[in-house]
Design an enzyme around this catalytic site. Structure first.
Site: not given
Ligand code: CA
Length: 393
Positions: A181, A214, A240, A266, A288, A315, A342
């Protein structure tokens, strides 16, 4: 065959009740990503029961507020008394009702929860897994990649790097692929610190481990291009949500400018994803099932993506309902010899406590697709007592 006429009208289950189950767990240690601090984990489950006592489960992504009322007051009256196996027809009626009620803002998280519960029921009534109903299980297990590696409050940057790199190494050893992240501007740092975090994680996990990044749309397109070029040096598998979901042109331009794959989806509706795919703006699409409109919508997006040769990696963020539903979809994906699940490793007591059994990771980092009928998840309703929000806040 004479009595065949008498049997011609099969008795069908009808939907008796639609209930929402709002759940909350306050975390001992909040964690952060590019857009927010996560202080608590919440879930809005949808429980649909038929007149023969069969129960289907769904889950709605996002805040409980609003979505709960849409399920109970707008969508439940549409599906109650109806045949739960007519899922696509009910999806369309819910979609049209939502569009009429809220103009162009269709309440897709609410529709998702009901749609998933209907698919669960359809499978249970047929004695088949949802993957089988979708056209066939292409695989019985899938590889998983680890989501986690979040920021902590009040930690110096060096400590964030050390802790996140160590977490990534442990996750890489367990699952074989990890996602970083970035977007440390949230903590007062800039893109250079983001790139350094990616470098540190690559150094920790070694060169053979797939490493995704991401940004949770922390950047504008120019900054994303700069960061994207820098992280290419670390053999990043995909980049991402580099830019905000609304910036379709930014997605398309980045896909042209960068060698790293551009991933997203997502936070997009089915119509937006259709546009992004049509414009060639994504290398990896991430619907998602709890947000995009359930299995019905996600399966449609997957079909379009696969027709364009674009890999689908849903997602996943939520309870065992979300995980099971995602696995059912992943089990059907075409053209990918080994798609990914994921696998959220961040703190979430709801994920750990609500399911009977769990989604164990095999020694080679794979997760089995549930074999039972429907979504293949058994929910421990006794666990609700610990987490249920009795009154809407
Ligand atoms: Ca994400």
């Amino acid at each position: 065959m004479a009595d065949a006429v008498g049997r011609g009208v099969m008795s069908k289950a009808t939907i008796r009740s639609v209930e929402t189950v709002p759940l909350r767990s306050t975390l001992d240690e909040p964690f952060g990503y590019a857009q927010a601090w996560v202080e608590e984990r919440t879930a809005l489950l949808v429980r649909i029961e038929t007149d023969d006592g069969t129960v289907g489960w769904g889950e709605c992504w996002g805040p409980i507020a609003g979505t709960r009322e849409i399920v109970t007051d707008l969508l439940a009256p549409i599906v109650e008394g109806r045949d739960p196996t007519a899922v696509e027809q009910l999806y369309r009626e819910m979609y049209d009702a939502g569009r009429t009620a809220y103009q162009s803002i269709v309440p897709l998280p609410a529709i998702s929860g009901v749609d998933l519960a209907l698919w669960d029921l359809r499978g249970k009534l047929a004695g088949e897994s949802v993957a089988s109903l979708l056209g066939g299980r292409r695989r019985e297990d899938v590889r998983a990649y680890a989501t986690g590696h979040y920021f902590k409050h009040d930690a110096p940057l060096a400590e964030q790097y050390d802790r996140i790199a160590a977490e990534a190494k442990a996750n890489a050893d367990r699952l074989g692929a990890v996602k970083a992240k970035i977007g440390l501007s949230f903590l007062g740092y800039g893109p250079d610190e983001d790139v350094e975090l990616v470098r540190r994680i690559r150094e920790a996990v070694g060169e053979d481990v797939p490493l995704m990044v991401d940004a949770n749309y922390a950047y504008d397109a120019a900054t994303a291009r700069r960061v994207g070029r820098a992280i290419e040096d670390f053999d990043v598998y995909w980049f991402e949500e580099p830019v905000p979901p609304e910036d379709h042109d930014g997605y398309a331009a980045l896909r042209q400018a960068l060698d790293v794959r551009v991933a997203g989806g997502e936070c997009h509706t089915p119509a937006e994803l259709a546009d992004l795919l049509g414009d060639g703006a994504l290398d990896v699409v991430q619907p998602d099932v709890c947000n995009v409109g359930g299995i019905t919508a996600a399966d449609g997006i997957a079909t379009q993506a696969q027709a364009n040769g674009i890999p689908v990696v849903p997602h996943v963020w939520g309870t065992p309902v979300a995980i099971a539903a995602s696995l059912q979809l992943i089990a059907t994906l075409e053209g990918q010899t080994s798609p990914w699940l994921e696998f959220d490793n961040s703190s979430n007591p709801l994920r750990e406590d609500l399911g009977v059994g769990s989604f164990d990771v095999s020694e080679d980092g794979r997760v089995s697709v549930p074999e039972g009928p429907g979504l293949g998840v058994e929910i421990d309703e006794d666990a609700f007592e610990r987490y249920r929000i009795e009154e809407p806040s």
